[in-house]
Design a protein around this motif. Structure first.
Motif, PDB file in Angstrom:
ATOM      1  N   ASN A 178       1.492   2.956   8.377  1.00 19.54           N
ATOM      2  CA  ASN A 178       1.674   1.956   7.322  1.00 19.54           C
ATOM      3  C   ASN A 178       2.999   1.250   7.555  1.00 19.54           C
ATOM      4  O   ASN A 178       3.926   1.821   8.138  1.00 19.54           O
ATOM      5  CB  ASN A 178       1.663   2.617   5.944  1.00 19.54           C
TER       6      ASN A 178
ATOM      7  N   HIS B 244       5.911  -1.330   5.454  1.00 16.29           N
ATOM      8  CA  HIS B 244       6.317  -1.872   4.152  1.00 16.29           C
ATOM      9  C   HIS B 244       7.166  -3.133   4.300  1.00 16.29           C
ATOM     10  O   HIS B 244       7.775  -3.582   3.325  1.00 16.29           O
ATOM     11  CB  HIS B 244       7.107  -0.819   3.374  1.00 16.29           C
TER      12      HIS B 244
ATOM     13  N   PHE C  29      -2.035  -1.758   7.447  1.00  9.96           N
ATOM     14  CA  PHE C  29      -2.263  -0.312   7.383  1.00  9.96           C
ATOM     15  C   PHE C  29      -3.335   0.014   8.410  1.00  9.96           C
ATOM     16  O   PHE C  29      -4.317  -0.707   8.554  1.00  9.96           O
ATOM     17  CB  PHE C  29      -2.731   0.087   5.986  1.00  9.96           C
TER      18      PHE C  29
ATOM     19  N   ILE D  89       0.881  -1.169   0.000  1.00 12.69           N
ATOM     20  CA  ILE D  89       0.000   0.000   0.000  1.00 12.69           C
ATOM     21  C   ILE D  89       0.915   1.214   0.000  1.00 12.69           C
ATOM     22  O   ILE D  89       1.661   1.449   0.953  1.00 12.69           O
ATOM     23  CB  ILE D  89      -0.931   0.020   1.222  1.00 12.69           C
TER      24      ILE D  89
ATOM     25  N   ARG E  53       8.474   1.620   8.265  1.00 16.16           N
ATOM     26  CA  ARG E  53       7.176   2.083   8.772  1.00 16.16           C
ATOM     27  C   ARG E  53       7.026   3.580   8.520  1.00 16.16           C
ATOM     28  O   ARG E  53       7.996   4.326   8.628  1.00 16.16           O
ATOM     29  CB  ARG E  53       7.052   1.771  10.264  1.00 16.16           C
TER      30      ARG E  53
ATOM     31  N   HIS F 281      -2.630  -5.842   4.011  1.00 14.51           N
ATOM     32  CA  HIS F 281      -1.940  -5.669   2.728  1.00 14.51           C
ATOM     33  C   HIS F 281      -2.243  -6.868   1.826  1.00 14.51           C
ATOM     34  O   HIS F 281      -1.410  -7.751   1.612  1.00 14.51           O
ATOM     35  CB  HIS F 281      -0.427  -5.548   2.937  1.00 14.51           C
TER      36      HIS F 281
ATOM     37  N   ASN G  78       2.567   4.960   0.057  1.00 16.17           N
ATOM     38  CA  ASN G  78       2.376   6.121   0.926  1.00 16.17           C
ATOM     39  C   ASN G  78       1.321   7.065   0.370  1.00 16.17           C
ATOM     40  O   ASN G  78       0.539   7.659   1.112  1.00 16.17           O
ATOM     41  CB  ASN G  78       3.693   6.876   1.090  1.00 16.17           C
TER      42      ASN G  78
ATOM     43  N   HIS H 246      -2.263   6.157   1.502  1.00 15.13           N
ATOM     44  CA  HIS H 246      -2.785   6.518   2.815  1.00 15.13           C
ATOM     45  C   HIS H 246      -2.846   8.021   3.002  1.00 15.13           C
ATOM     46  O   HIS H 246      -3.654   8.526   3.774  1.00 15.13           O
ATOM     47  CB  HIS H 246      -2.067   5.768   3.945  1.00 15.13           C
TER      48      HIS H 246
END
Length: 317
Positions: free
Chosen positions: A145, A147, A153, A87, A118, A183, A89, A92
């Motif tokens: 979020n 990664h 998320f 997801i 994060r 995710h 950046n 969000h």
């Protein structure tokens, strides 16, 4: 202990202050979160033996990587499975724009931690809560979020005490403070439901305010606070308690007695809870040379939230 002017919220320590920024695009650019292009790449493992190097493909795991927005280089973030879908950046940031109906909400800060694994973005909502008509709490919407596959998320409505920037956390029956999106391939559909979820989190604020008012109305002696501090940090028997547990208990007791941020609420259960949140966010010993940075990072890791929830539950019992 005069701390009112020196303590910062976790997002101000970890991220970039977004003063005057209005939209998500500008917020992304200002905080260096734009253009990461988080993606999955094939993963392999290498073994070095006396006969040479053997490279093996890893068929059921992938590495997540990003493009560094400053250098343009590719950077490793984590290892994930087949169902994980990044997801971005941007998604969000756009979500925060979408779920806010009023133009009075303001971007506050955004940034990354753990080497980009994060990320977070924070907006201040126009509403403010006054506990007992005298103790102000600002309301913030924070999107988290990851990664690296470590968490979903999530966005949460978070009350923050104005006097000392303590982030509040309480597990309240029948009230939801956050909304999580996994995710996976269905993330887009779940993102579309976020506005409805935000309405649920507003109900959490109403419930929190009512319970906070009840705590403020109840007197709390120093002896009761000392027992509460010991229980919170697991000090049942001083002879058996760890040095860390004792230090946490004694440090929180000292803060409760002396901090000017508790003037007007000291001697109440609400004041006891604020002493706990202030200690956890700004005073509790942590590992690392930069104590403020370590505490801010811990605030977003979940452990601090669980301790605050435990404190609220003890005081409401």
């Amino acid at each position: 202990m005069n701390a009112t002017d020196t303590r910062l919220a976790a997002w101000d320590v970890l991220g970039t202050r977004l003063s005057g920024v209005r939209g998500s695009i500008d917020a992304m650019k200002e905080s260096d979160l734009a253009g990461w292009n988080v993606r999955k790449v094939d993963l392999s493992a290498s073994e070095v033996t006396d006969t040479g190097v053997t490279t093996l493909e890893v068929p059921d795991r992938w590495a997540t990587v990003r493009t560094n927005p400053t250098t343009g280089g590719t950077e490793y973030l984590g290892v994930v499975g087949s169902h994980y879908q990044p997801i971005q950046n941007e998604e969000h940031a756009t979500l925060l724009d979408a779920v806010i109906d009023t133009g009075d909400a303001q971007w506050v800060a955004a940034g990354a931690s753990h080497g980009g694994k994060r990320t977070f973005m924070t907006m201040r909502l126009p509403d403010e809560v006054q506990i007992g008509g005298k103790d102000a709490l600002g309301l913030y919407l924070v999107a988290f979020n990851s990664h690296d596959g470590s968490s979903s998320f999530k966005f949460a409505v978070t009350p923050v005490r104005v006097a000392c920037t303590n982030m509040q956390a309480a597990a309240l029956k029948g009230a939801v403070s956050s909304f999580s999106i996994r995710h996976t391939a269905g993330a887009g559909r779940e993102l579309a439901e976020a506005r409805r979820a935000l309405d649920l989190t507003y109900k959490y604020v109403e419930t929190f305010e009512a319970e906070a008012e009840a705590l403020l109305a109840q007197r709390y002696t120093n002896a009761e606070f000392d027992k509460f501090a010991g229980t919170l940090f697991g000090v049942q028997d001083e002879g058996k308690a760890s040095k860390r547990a004792l230090a946490n208990r004694d440090g929180m007791i000292a803060l409760y007695r002396d901090s000017d941020t508790l003037d007007g609420i000291r001697g109440t259960r609400w004041g006891a809870y604020q002493a706990a949140t202030e200690f956890i966010d700004h005073v509790a010993p942590v590992r690392g040379r930069n104590q403020a940075l370590a505490r801010a990072t811990r605030s977003f890791d979940g452990a601090s939230q669980r301790t605050k929830q435990a404190a609220f539950a003890l005081l409401g019992a």
